[in-house]
Scaffold this motif. Sequence first.
Motif, PDB file in Angstrom:
ATOM      1  N   THR A 101      16.517   6.152   6.294  1.00 28.69           N
ATOM      2  CA  THR A 101      15.575   5.059   6.068  1.00 28.69           C
ATOM      3  C   THR A 101      14.202   5.600   5.680  1.00 28.69           C
ATOM      4  OG1 THR A 101      16.733   3.640   7.656  1.00 28.69           O
ATOM      5  CG2 THR A 101      14.458   3.048   7.107  1.00 28.69           C
ATOM      6  N   ALA A 102      13.779   6.692   6.342  1.00 26.11           N
ATOM      7  CA  ALA A 102      12.495   7.316   6.010  1.00 26.11           C
ATOM      8  C   ALA A 102      12.497   7.806   4.563  1.00 26.11           C
ATOM      9  CB  ALA A 102      12.219   8.471   6.967  1.00 26.11           C
ATOM     10  N   ILE A 103      13.609   8.392   4.145  1.00 28.97           N
ATOM     11  CA  ILE A 103      13.713   8.859   2.758  1.00 28.97           C
ATOM     12  C   ILE A 103      13.623   7.681   1.796  1.00 28.97           C
ATOM     13  CG2 ILE A 103      15.241   9.927   1.052  1.00 28.97           C
ATOM     14  CD1 ILE A 103      16.340  11.684   3.280  1.00 28.97           C
ATOM     15  N   LYS A 104      14.322   6.613   2.126  1.00 29.65           N
ATOM     16  CA  LYS A 104      14.329   5.431   1.261  1.00 29.65           C
ATOM     17  C   LYS A 104      12.933   4.829   1.136  1.00 29.65           C
ATOM     18  CE  LYS A 104      16.428   2.224  -1.163  1.00 29.65           C
ATOM     19  NZ  LYS A 104      17.064   2.516  -2.458  1.00 29.65           N
ATOM     20  N   LEU A 105      12.158   4.855   2.224  1.00 28.76           N
ATOM     21  CA  LEU A 105      10.805   4.291   2.196  1.00 28.76           C
ATOM     22  C   LEU A 105       9.865   5.105   1.315  1.00 28.76           C
ATOM     23  CD1 LEU A 105      10.376   3.289   5.956  1.00 28.76           C
ATOM     24  CD2 LEU A 105      10.566   1.733   3.993  1.00 28.76           C
ATOM     25  N   THR A 106      10.084   6.427   1.285  1.00 32.92           N
ATOM     26  CA  THR A 106       9.208   7.285   0.488  1.00 32.92           C
ATOM     27  C   THR A 106       9.775   7.563  -0.905  1.00 32.92           C
ATOM     28  OG1 THR A 106      10.237   9.227   1.542  1.00 32.92           O
ATOM     29  CG2 THR A 106       8.184   8.406   2.498  1.00 32.92           C
ATOM     30  N   SER A 107      11.067   7.329  -1.076  1.00 32.69           N
ATOM     31  CA  SER A 107      11.718   7.497  -2.384  1.00 32.69           C
ATOM     32  C   SER A 107      12.577   6.265  -2.650  1.00 32.69           C
ATOM     33  CB  SER A 107      12.584   8.767  -2.408  1.00 32.69           C
ATOM     34  OG  SER A 107      11.828   9.918  -2.103  1.00 32.69           O
ATOM     35  N   PRO A 108      11.963   5.166  -3.085  1.00 31.77           N
ATOM     36  CA  PRO A 108      12.675   3.885  -3.235  1.00 31.77           C
ATOM     37  C   PRO A 108      13.913   3.939  -4.122  1.00 31.77           C
ATOM     38  CG  PRO A 108      10.305   3.571  -3.427  1.00 31.77           C
ATOM     39  CD  PRO A 108      10.535   5.053  -3.419  1.00 31.77           C
ATOM     40  N   LYS A 109      13.948   4.864  -5.065  1.00 30.01           N
ATOM     41  CA  LYS A 109      15.099   4.945  -5.964  1.00 30.01           C
ATOM     42  C   LYS A 109      16.270   5.706  -5.352  1.00 30.01           C
ATOM     43  CE  LYS A 109      12.403   4.598 -10.232  1.00 30.01           C
ATOM     44  NZ  LYS A 109      12.084   5.237 -11.540  1.00 30.01           N
TER      45      LYS A 109
END
Length: 204
Positions: A101-109
């Motif tokens: 989730t943290a990755i998704k928040l900082t890398s939306p793609k």
Amino acid sequence: ESNVVRFSFNDVSRPSQHAIVIGDTGSGKSEFVLDITQAYKRRYPDPIIFYVEKRASSKSLAESFGGEVTVFHPNQDLPFTPFRGHFDDAKVNVLSLIILTAIKLTSPKFEAESEHSAILIQALKDAYKRKCEQTGLVYEDGKIQERQGELTEVMSMDDVVAAIGDLHDNEAFRSLSGQIDEMLQKLRDFHGDGKYAEIGRAHV
């Protein structure tokens, strides 16, 4: 006032299983929350419950169910890390979801796939195993077993990222070399001197 409000964690018609309790001082907010938490955990012991309250102490409740109490103070380092506390396969799954989730928040793609989850789960287990060996504990049969002493150090994202990198040498993950490198790149801000690195470190 004097109205009965329906409340249920199990109502599938509700869009979310989150809740906030609001009331005047002395209205019984804390007692209500403690009562429903005790009842829910006795009936459904597996779900994780986060209980946040500004003033009252719920230490005894947390201890009754193997939970933890974290006290936050303004203008002080965050005294919390998701890596602290009880460790088992369920905790590994939760941690992997938090990191993805943290990755998704900082890398939306970024689109998480089963391979990314498998990499994180294995890395989390490897990192915890190493930390346990350093502190006189051993991870066996899905839980931490005390060998000697206590686990005084807490794992951090630095440990997890190192374990992800080491998966390049794991035969079972050789075919996922590209995904391993992708994970390492996406997590740069969450370890070392990255701008979000402090989130994964303990100051207790």
